[in-house]
Design a protein around this motif. Structure first.
Motif, PDB file in Angstrom:
ATOM      1  N   ARG A  12      78.042  67.151  71.867  1.00 41.07           N
ATOM      2  CA  ARG A  12      76.835  66.973  72.691  1.00 41.07           C
ATOM      3  C   ARG A  12      75.674  66.471  71.850  1.00 41.07           C
ATOM      4  N   LEU A  13      75.568  66.940  70.630  1.00 36.22           N
ATOM      5  CA  LEU A  13      74.516  66.432  69.749  1.00 36.22           C
ATOM      6  C   LEU A  13      74.727  64.952  69.450  1.00 36.22           C
ATOM      7  N   ASN A  14      75.966  64.544  69.242  1.00 35.17           N
ATOM      8  CA  ASN A  14      76.278  63.119  69.052  1.00 35.17           C
ATOM      9  C   ASN A  14      75.910  62.319  70.297  1.00 35.17           C
ATOM     10  N   LEU A  15      76.200  62.885  71.451  1.00 35.64           N
ATOM     11  CA  LEU A  15      75.872  62.241  72.713  1.00 35.64           C
ATOM     12  C   LEU A  15      74.366  62.047  72.839  1.00 35.64           C
ATOM     13  N   LEU A  16      73.597  63.074  72.563  1.00 33.58           N
ATOM     14  CA  LEU A  16      72.135  62.982  72.641  1.00 33.58           C
ATOM     15  C   LEU A  16      71.590  61.962  71.644  1.00 33.58           C
ATOM     16  N   GLU A  17      72.114  61.957  70.459  1.00 34.87           N
ATOM     17  CA  GLU A  17      71.675  61.004  69.438  1.00 34.87           C
ATOM     18  C   GLU A  17      71.959  59.568  69.893  1.00 34.87           C
ATOM     19  N   ALA A  18      73.129  59.344  70.432  1.00 38.64           N
ATOM     20  CA  ALA A  18      73.493  58.005  70.906  1.00 38.64           C
ATOM     21  C   ALA A  18      72.635  57.591  72.091  1.00 38.64           C
ATOM     22  N   LEU A  19      72.298  58.520  72.966  1.00 40.97           N
ATOM     23  CA  LEU A  19      71.459  58.198  74.126  1.00 40.97           C
ATOM     24  C   LEU A  19      70.077  57.728  73.681  1.00 40.97           C
ATOM     25  N   LYS A  20      69.588  58.244  72.577  1.00 40.49           N
ATOM     26  CA  LYS A  20      68.294  57.812  72.049  1.00 40.49           C
ATOM     27  C   LYS A  20      68.366  56.375  71.539  1.00 40.49           C
ATOM     28  N   GLU A  21      69.531  55.971  71.064  1.00 40.71           N
ATOM     29  CA  GLU A  21      69.692  54.682  70.398  1.00 40.71           C
ATOM     30  C   GLU A  21      69.895  53.503  71.352  1.00 40.71           C
ATOM     31  N   ILE A  22      70.555  53.739  72.476  1.00 46.85           N
ATOM     32  CA  ILE A  22      70.915  52.615  73.348  1.00 46.85           C
ATOM     33  C   ILE A  22      70.500  52.873  74.790  1.00 46.85           C
ATOM     34  N   ASP A  23      70.416  51.792  75.554  1.00 42.32           N
ATOM     35  CA  ASP A  23      70.113  51.858  76.977  1.00 42.32           C
ATOM     36  C   ASP A  23      71.439  51.931  77.737  1.00 42.32           C
ATOM     37  N   VAL A  24      71.723  53.073  78.322  1.00 46.98           N
ATOM     38  CA  VAL A  24      73.008  53.298  78.988  1.00 46.98           C
ATOM     39  C   VAL A  24      72.862  53.072  80.487  1.00 46.98           C
ATOM     40  N   LYS A  25      73.755  52.275  81.042  1.00 48.41           N
ATOM     41  CA  LYS A  25      73.740  51.988  82.473  1.00 48.41           C
ATOM     42  C   LYS A  25      74.640  52.937  83.254  1.00 48.41           C
ATOM     43  N   SER A  26      75.691  53.442  82.612  1.00 50.27           N
ATOM     44  CA  SER A  26      76.614  54.348  83.292  1.00 50.27           C
ATOM     45  C   SER A  26      77.288  55.266  82.280  1.00 50.27           C
ATOM     46  N   ILE A  27      77.746  56.397  82.768  1.00 51.56           N
ATOM     47  CA  ILE A  27      78.449  57.342  81.896  1.00 51.56           C
ATOM     48  C   ILE A  27      79.762  56.725  81.414  1.00 51.56           C
ATOM     49  N   LYS A  28      80.432  56.026  82.298  1.00 51.71           N
ATOM     50  CA  LYS A  28      81.712  55.418  81.930  1.00 51.71           C
ATOM     51  C   LYS A  28      81.536  54.427  80.785  1.00 51.71           C
ATOM     52  N   GLU A  29      80.474  53.647  80.844  1.00 50.57           N
ATOM     53  CA  GLU A  29      80.172  52.664  79.798  1.00 50.57           C
ATOM     54  C   GLU A  29      79.913  53.360  78.460  1.00 50.57           C
ATOM     55  N   PHE A  30      79.511  54.600  78.523  1.00 51.05           N
ATOM     56  CA  PHE A  30      79.017  55.332  77.379  1.00 51.05           C
ATOM     57  C   PHE A  30      79.978  56.396  76.859  1.00 51.05           C
ATOM     58  N   SER A  31      81.243  56.264  77.103  1.00 51.62           N
ATOM     59  CA  SER A  31      82.175  57.353  76.817  1.00 51.62           C
ATOM     60  C   SER A  31      82.377  57.658  75.325  1.00 51.62           C
ATOM     61  N   LEU A  32      81.898  56.791  74.414  1.00 49.51           N
ATOM     62  CA  LEU A  32      81.943  57.072  72.974  1.00 49.51           C
ATOM     63  C   LEU A  32      83.348  57.374  72.442  1.00 49.51           C
TER      64      LEU A  32
END
Length: 57
Positions: A12-32
């Protein structure tokens, strides 16, 4: 402190860090490179806690 470590897992911390870095349009696009279901669960937990806000489009 133990409760915080249950909420803020390393994934979850990785998820939050990544959300700060990029503009996400969908959760699916952002599955990391994780399973969509796991990312979706983490996103919903963070939303319920008021840490992030989802917008429906």
């Amino acid at each position: 402190m133990e409760q915080l470590s249950c909420i803020f897992t390393p994934k979850r911390l990785n998820l939050l860090e990544a959300l700060k870095e990029i503009d996400v349009k969908s959760i699916k696009e952002f599955s990391l490179q994780r399973y969509f279901k796991n990312v979706y669960t983490d996103v919903k937990i963070l939303e319920q806690l008021g840490i992030i806000k989802l917008e429906k489009k």
